[in-house]
Design a protein around this motif. Structure first.
Motif, short mmCIF file in Angstrom:
data_model
loop_
_atom_site.label_atom_id
_atom_site.label_comp_id
_atom_site.label_asym_id
_atom_site.label_seq_id
_atom_site.Cartn_x
_atom_site.Cartn_y
_atom_site.Cartn_z
N SER A 29 0.84 -1.20 0.00
CA SER A 29 0.00 0.00 0.00
C SER A 29 0.87 1.25 0.00
O SER A 29 2.05 1.22 0.37
CB SER A 29 -0.92 0.00 1.22
OG SER A 29 -0.17 -0.02 2.42
N ALA A 30 0.28 2.37 -0.39
CA ALA A 30 1.04 3.61 -0.59
C ALA A 30 1.78 4.06 0.66
O ALA A 30 2.88 4.63 0.59
CB ALA A 30 0.11 4.71 -1.07
N GLU A 31 1.18 3.79 1.83
CA GLU A 31 1.80 4.23 3.09
C GLU A 31 2.65 3.14 3.74
O GLU A 31 3.16 3.32 4.84
CB GLU A 31 0.71 4.68 4.07
CG GLU A 31 -0.21 3.57 4.55
CD GLU A 31 -1.33 3.21 3.59
OE1 GLU A 31 -2.27 2.51 4.00
OE2 GLU A 31 -1.27 3.62 2.41
N GLY A 32 2.83 2.02 3.05
CA GLY A 32 3.47 0.86 3.64
C GLY A 32 4.99 0.96 3.74
O GLY A 32 5.64 1.66 2.97
N ASN A 33 5.53 0.21 4.69
CA ASN A 33 6.97 0.09 4.90
C ASN A 33 7.27 -1.36 5.25
O ASN A 33 6.79 -1.85 6.27
CB ASN A 33 7.44 1.03 6.01
CG ASN A 33 8.96 1.13 6.10
OD1 ASN A 33 9.67 0.19 5.78
ND2 ASN A 33 9.44 2.27 6.56
N ASP B 8 9.04 -0.05 0.16
CA ASP B 8 8.07 0.90 0.73
C ASP B 8 7.12 1.38 -0.35
O ASP B 8 7.45 1.40 -1.54
CB ASP B 8 8.78 2.08 1.41
CG ASP B 8 9.45 3.03 0.45
OD1 ASP B 8 9.03 4.19 0.37
OD2 ASP B 8 10.39 2.60 -0.24
N GLY B 9 5.92 1.78 0.07
CA GLY B 9 4.89 2.15 -0.88
C GLY B 9 5.20 3.40 -1.67
O GLY B 9 4.79 3.53 -2.83
N ALA B 10 5.94 4.33 -1.08
CA ALA B 10 6.32 5.56 -1.78
C ALA B 10 7.54 5.35 -2.68
O ALA B 10 7.89 6.24 -3.45
CB ALA B 10 6.60 6.66 -0.78
N ILE C 182 9.84 0.75 -11.00
CA ILE C 182 9.03 0.09 -9.98
C ILE C 182 7.55 0.38 -10.25
O ILE C 182 7.16 1.54 -10.42
CB ILE C 182 9.42 0.56 -8.57
CG1 ILE C 182 10.93 0.36 -8.34
CG2 ILE C 182 8.63 -0.20 -7.52
CD1 ILE C 182 11.45 1.01 -7.08
N ASN C 183 6.73 -0.66 -10.28
CA ASN C 183 5.31 -0.52 -10.59
C ASN C 183 4.49 -0.07 -9.39
O ASN C 183 4.88 -0.27 -8.24
CB ASN C 183 4.76 -1.85 -11.11
CG ASN C 183 5.50 -2.36 -12.32
OD1 ASN C 183 5.90 -1.58 -13.18
ND2 ASN C 183 5.68 -3.67 -12.40
N ALA C 184 3.30 0.47 -9.66
CA ALA C 184 2.39 0.87 -8.59
C ALA C 184 1.71 -0.35 -7.96
O ALA C 184 1.31 -0.31 -6.80
CB ALA C 184 1.35 1.83 -9.13
N LYS D 176 -0.75 -2.40 4.31
CA LYS D 176 -0.93 -3.77 3.86
C LYS D 176 0.17 -4.10 2.88
O LYS D 176 0.48 -3.31 1.98
CB LYS D 176 -2.30 -3.93 3.19
CG LYS D 176 -2.60 -5.35 2.69
CD LYS D 176 -4.00 -5.43 2.09
CE LYS D 176 -4.33 -6.84 1.60
NZ LYS D 176 -5.69 -6.93 1.03
N VAL D 177 0.78 -5.26 3.05
CA VAL D 177 1.79 -5.74 2.11
C VAL D 177 1.49 -7.20 1.82
O VAL D 177 1.07 -7.96 2.70
CB VAL D 177 3.22 -5.56 2.66
CG1 VAL D 177 3.46 -6.38 3.92
CG2 VAL D 177 4.27 -5.90 1.59
#
Length: 264
Positions: free
Chosen positions: A108-112, A137-139, A199-201, A252-253
């Motif tokens: 997810s975008a906020e994931g680490n 990481d998501g970013a 890196i893909n979204a 979520k990862v």
């Protein structure tokens, strides 16, 4: 490497073959030519370490990790108990030394998160690990770099080919601002933004190659960082594999098709 992988290889009928490597280059976004290696490998010899339906062979905080739609999922929701420390889903069936590991992931975008290897358990921290990590990481600020959890911190940023020299000072003196200050940058694999563009979204593939003191991280077959670890005091030759959930994030990862093979 480890007896368990050989047993699994026999069980699943894999023949141990040498993968074929293909190397190419690309230009960095700033116009400077930088060699970026790309790899393509036959899957022969790889053994699955996730059965696609259960967490058999793994240990973790089951409040965080589960299996969903054929993938291992780590998740913290707004309703969940916040993580106090980083926690890992730890593979129990070996402590690999020289190996290649491949997987697919989505975050997810906020994931680490990340994939830990050649690691050891941290005393007093349930499901805690210390060791090398392919950061995710998501970013995509850090994705692909090598972060040594609870040790030398960032030992190679994305786009760096480095050597880690022998040291005599303590880690606390040399790990400055979360970066291993004595790492020697030998070459560029491309700038961070040019590699970030690879890196893909959604879903991505990743590969870790660890052979002796040479460690490489690939995302979508593009080499993201390359380390030669000459630090005999702090480097590790073998250890545990784990998947990370970072404390302090609602995230979520997901990981699937996790496979490993021995390098001889």
């Amino acid at each position: 490497m480890i007896k368990k992988i050989k047993q699994l290889a026999g069980l699943f009928g894999f023949a141990i073959l040498t993968g074929a490597f293909v190397f190419s280059s690309c230009n960095s976004a700033d116009g400077n030519t930088a060699t970026t290696e790309q790899i393509s490998s036959d899957s022969a010899g790889f053994v699955s370490i996730f059965d696609g339906t259960t967490l058999n062979g793994w240990e973790s905080d089951t409040a965080v990790w589960h299996v969903e739609d054929g993938a291992i999922v780590g998740q913290v929701t707004p309703e969940s108990t916040p993580l106090k420390t980083n926690t890992f889903l730890i593979w129990k069936d070996g402590t690999p030394a020289d190996f290649e590991l491949t997987a697919e992931y989505e975050i997810s975008a906020e994931g680490n998160s990340g994939i830990q290897y050649r690691s050891e358990k941290v005393e007093g921290v349930p499901f805690g690990l210390r060791g090398y990590q392919m950061d995710i990481d998501g970013a995509n600020t850090y994705t692909g770099q090598n972060y040594e959890e609870r040790a030398r911190c960032i030992v190679a940023f994305r786009g760096q080919k480095v050597t880690l020299p022998p040291v005599t000072d303590s880690i606390s003196k040399l790990a400055k601002n979360n970066v291993w200050s004595v790492a020697v940058i030998n070459n560029s694999l491309g700038n961070r933004d040019s590699l970030k563009a690879k890196i893909n979204a959604g879903w991505n593939t990743c590969r870790i190659v660890a052979k002796g003191n040479h460690l490489q991280h690939y995302i979508n077959d593009v080499l993201m960082c390359d380390i030669t670890d000459d630090d005999t005091t702090n480097r590790k030759a073998s250890g545990l594999i784990g998947l990370q959930m970072h404390a302090g994030h609602i995230m979520k990862v997901s990981f699937k098709n996790i496979k490993i093979k021995e390098i001889k």
